[in-house]
Design an enzyme around this catalytic site. Structure first.
Site, PDB file in Angstrom:
ATOM      1  N   ASN A 140       2.740   1.872  12.605  1.00  0.00           N
ATOM      2  CA  ASN A 140       3.895   2.277  11.804  1.00  0.00           C
ATOM      3  C   ASN A 140       4.624   3.393  12.556  1.00  0.00           C
ATOM      4  OD1 ASN A 140       5.458   3.893   9.988  1.00  0.00           O
ATOM      5  ND2 ASN A 140       4.523   2.801   8.283  1.00  0.00           N
ATOM      6  N   HIS A 152       7.658   7.733  11.787  1.00  0.00           N
ATOM      7  CA  HIS A 152       7.822   9.159  12.094  1.00  0.00           C
ATOM      8  C   HIS A 152       8.430   9.422  13.469  1.00  0.00           C
ATOM      9  CE1 HIS A 152       6.484   9.965   8.218  1.00  0.00           C
ATOM     10  NE2 HIS A 152       5.250   9.548   8.408  1.00  0.00           N
ATOM     11  N   HIS A 203       9.050   1.307   7.484  1.00  0.00           N
ATOM     12  CA  HIS A 203       9.362   1.373   6.053  1.00  0.00           C
ATOM     13  C   HIS A 203      10.834   1.728   5.905  1.00  0.00           C
ATOM     14  CE1 HIS A 203       8.120   3.203   1.871  1.00  0.00           C
ATOM     15  NE2 HIS A 203       9.164   2.406   1.774  1.00  0.00           N
ATOM     16  N   ARG A 206      13.187   2.903   3.614  1.00  0.00           N
ATOM     17  CA  ARG A 206      13.210   3.522   2.281  1.00  0.00           C
ATOM     18  C   ARG A 206      14.614   3.511   1.709  1.00  0.00           C
ATOM     19  NH1 ARG A 206       8.391   6.835   1.292  1.00  0.00           N
ATOM     20  NH2 ARG A 206       9.489   7.294  -0.629  1.00  0.00           N
ATOM     21  N   ARG A 243      15.381   8.057   4.788  1.00  0.00           N
ATOM     22  CA  ARG A 243      15.017   9.369   5.360  1.00  0.00           C
ATOM     23  C   ARG A 243      14.526   9.260   6.793  1.00  0.00           C
ATOM     24  NH1 ARG A 243       9.658  10.816   1.848  1.00  0.00           N
ATOM     25  NH2 ARG A 243      11.110  10.468   0.142  1.00  0.00           N
ATOM     26  N   GLU A 264       8.137  -2.606   5.409  1.00  0.00           N
ATOM     27  CA  GLU A 264       7.756  -2.184   4.057  1.00  0.00           C
ATOM     28  C   GLU A 264       9.029  -1.855   3.300  1.00  0.00           C
ATOM     29  OE1 GLU A 264       5.466   1.292   4.814  1.00  0.00           O
ATOM     30  OE2 GLU A 264       3.839   0.200   5.749  1.00  0.00           O
ATOM     31  N   THR A 288       4.472   7.332   0.432  1.00  0.00           N
ATOM     32  CA  THR A 288       4.125   6.375  -0.613  1.00  0.00           C
ATOM     33  C   THR A 288       2.902   6.894  -1.368  1.00  0.00           C
ATOM     34  OG1 THR A 288       4.871   4.686   0.917  1.00  0.00           O
ATOM     35  CG2 THR A 288       3.702   3.919  -1.039  1.00  0.00           C
ATOM     36  N   GLU A 321      -2.238  -5.456   0.899  1.00  0.00           N
ATOM     37  CA  GLU A 321      -2.653  -4.323   1.721  1.00  0.00           C
ATOM     38  C   GLU A 321      -3.276  -3.310   0.766  1.00  0.00           C
ATOM     39  OE1 GLU A 321       0.381  -2.516   4.108  1.00  0.00           O
ATOM     40  OE2 GLU A 321      -0.878  -0.798   4.602  1.00  0.00           O
ATOM     41  N   HIS A 334      -2.955   3.565   4.980  1.00  0.00           N
ATOM     42  CA  HIS A 334      -2.505   4.842   4.427  1.00  0.00           C
ATOM     43  C   HIS A 334      -3.537   5.937   4.682  1.00  0.00           C
ATOM     44  CE1 HIS A 334      -0.149   7.725   2.323  1.00  0.00           C
ATOM     45  NE2 HIS A 334       0.796   6.813   2.185  1.00  0.00           N
TER      46      HIS A 334
HETATM   47  N1  PXP Z   1       0.907   1.103   4.608  1.00  0.00           N
HETATM   48  C1  PXP Z   1       1.896   1.422   3.733  1.00  0.00           C
HETATM   49  C2  PXP Z   1       2.257   0.423   2.697  1.00  0.00           C
HETATM   50  C3  PXP Z   1       2.578   2.643   3.821  1.00  0.00           C
HETATM   51  O1  PXP Z   1       3.555   2.927   2.951  1.00  0.00           O
HETATM   52  C4  PXP Z   1       2.237   3.535   4.851  1.00  0.00           C
HETATM   53  C5  PXP Z   1       2.978   4.817   4.996  1.00  0.00           C
HETATM   54  O2  PXP Z   1       4.314   4.550   5.310  1.00  0.00           O
HETATM   55  C6  PXP Z   1       1.217   3.154   5.735  1.00  0.00           C
HETATM   56  C7  PXP Z   1       0.556   1.952   5.584  1.00  0.00           C
HETATM   57  C8  PXP Z   1       0.812   4.020   6.876  1.00  0.00           C
HETATM   58  O3  PXP Z   1       0.270   5.192   6.404  1.00  0.00           O
HETATM   59  P1  PXP Z   1       0.004   6.389   7.432  1.00  0.00           P
HETATM   60  O4  PXP Z   1       1.331   6.802   7.988  1.00  0.00           O
HETATM   61  O5  PXP Z   1      -0.622   7.432   6.575  1.00  0.00           O
HETATM   62  O6  PXP Z   1      -0.904   5.852   8.492  1.00  0.00           O
END
Ligand code: PXP
Length: 256
Positions: A8, A11, A44, A46, A50, A71, A102, A152, A210
């Protein structure tokens, strides 16, 4: 079989959006992650934009040849974007405007018709649909009834109690949830495993994500039901010190 890793890269966009400028490049980040061995890219989109922007999703789809998982919340706006851009997969998530990240899984049971409708529209566009949910049997059953291909499992609670600051970490005192249930890494792992086994038994593909880190992912990676991880924050945090390529490689090693 080793579970797949989708990195992901939200960031990377968070840093770019801090200055509303052009660097660091999300496209370049995706290339580095894939070059390091990641199986796919997750972003993601959003409602508040952001971090990831619409143009990022479009560019990732058109410029990078990879498994792309987006996402998003089950809103008309987001479904329209997804059916136009056509990522390989969409993960439906719960989204609250003021949350830092999330906060938990989508409540499929209480939003069943909305979720089912979103799943139908996405699948009609040829997109595989995953639903991000808490490890709760009724939610998993509802996700299957809504037509999802995959779930998930939200690992946020497990991740929280495995952080070094957690009272349960390294012999600390067990924490209790709001309803008084004692939380420990072991109880959370068994909850996640039961959820994964149930999901697989009713024909769902199982992913998890997550808050996962190179330290806490191994216990989940040993569960054969879990076929995919979506991991972002820890990899990008680690990349600040060792670079993105090494951070992705470290996570692949931790999973395998
Ligand atoms: N899965 C989902 C559905 C999420 O919303 C997120 C965070 O955007 C993640 C996985 C990844 O989480 P993390 O950034 O804490 O690894």
């Amino acid at each position: 079989m080793t579970a797949k890793l989708n990195v992901n890269i939200d960031h990377v966009a968070t840093v770019r959006e801090a200055r509303k400028t052009i660097e660091p490049s999300v496209i370049e980040a995706a290339r580095v992650c894939l070059g390091a061995g990641a199986d796919g890219i997750t972003v993601h989109l959003r409602g508040d934009r952001r971090h990831i922007q619409d143009a990022d999703v479009e560019q990732l789809r058109s410029e990078i040849d990879c498994y792309l998982n987006v996402e998003l919340a089950a809103t008309d706006e987001m479904i329209a974007i997804a059916t136009r851009v056509r990522p390989d997969a969409v993960s439906l998530v719960a989204e609250n405007p003021n949350e830092i990240t999330t906060e938990g899984g989508l409540d499929v049971v209480n939003n069943f018709e909305t979720v089912k409708n979103a799943v139908e529209r996405l699948k009609a566009a040829g997109i595989s649909v995953s639903i991000f949910i808490d490890p709760v049997i009724d939610q998993i059953t509802a996700a299957a009834r809504a037509g999802a291909d995959q779930i998930e499992l939200c690992t946020a609670e497990y991740a929280e109690i495995t952080l070094p600051r957690s009272p349960t970490h390294e012999g600390g005192v067990a924490a209790a949830s709001a309803d008084g249930v004692v939380l420990s890494p072991a109880t959370e792992l068994s909850r996640l495993h039961a959820a994964a086994a149930h999901a697989k038994s009713i024909g769902l593909i199982v992913a998890a994500g997550h808050g996962l880190t190179t330290t806490n992912v191994a216990a989940l990676a040993r569960m054969p039901e879990i076929e995919e991880f979506n991991i972002g924050h820890h990899i990008i945090s680690r990349a600040v010190f060792v670079g993105l390529e090494k951070a992705v490689r470290e996570m692949i090693v931790a999973i395998s």
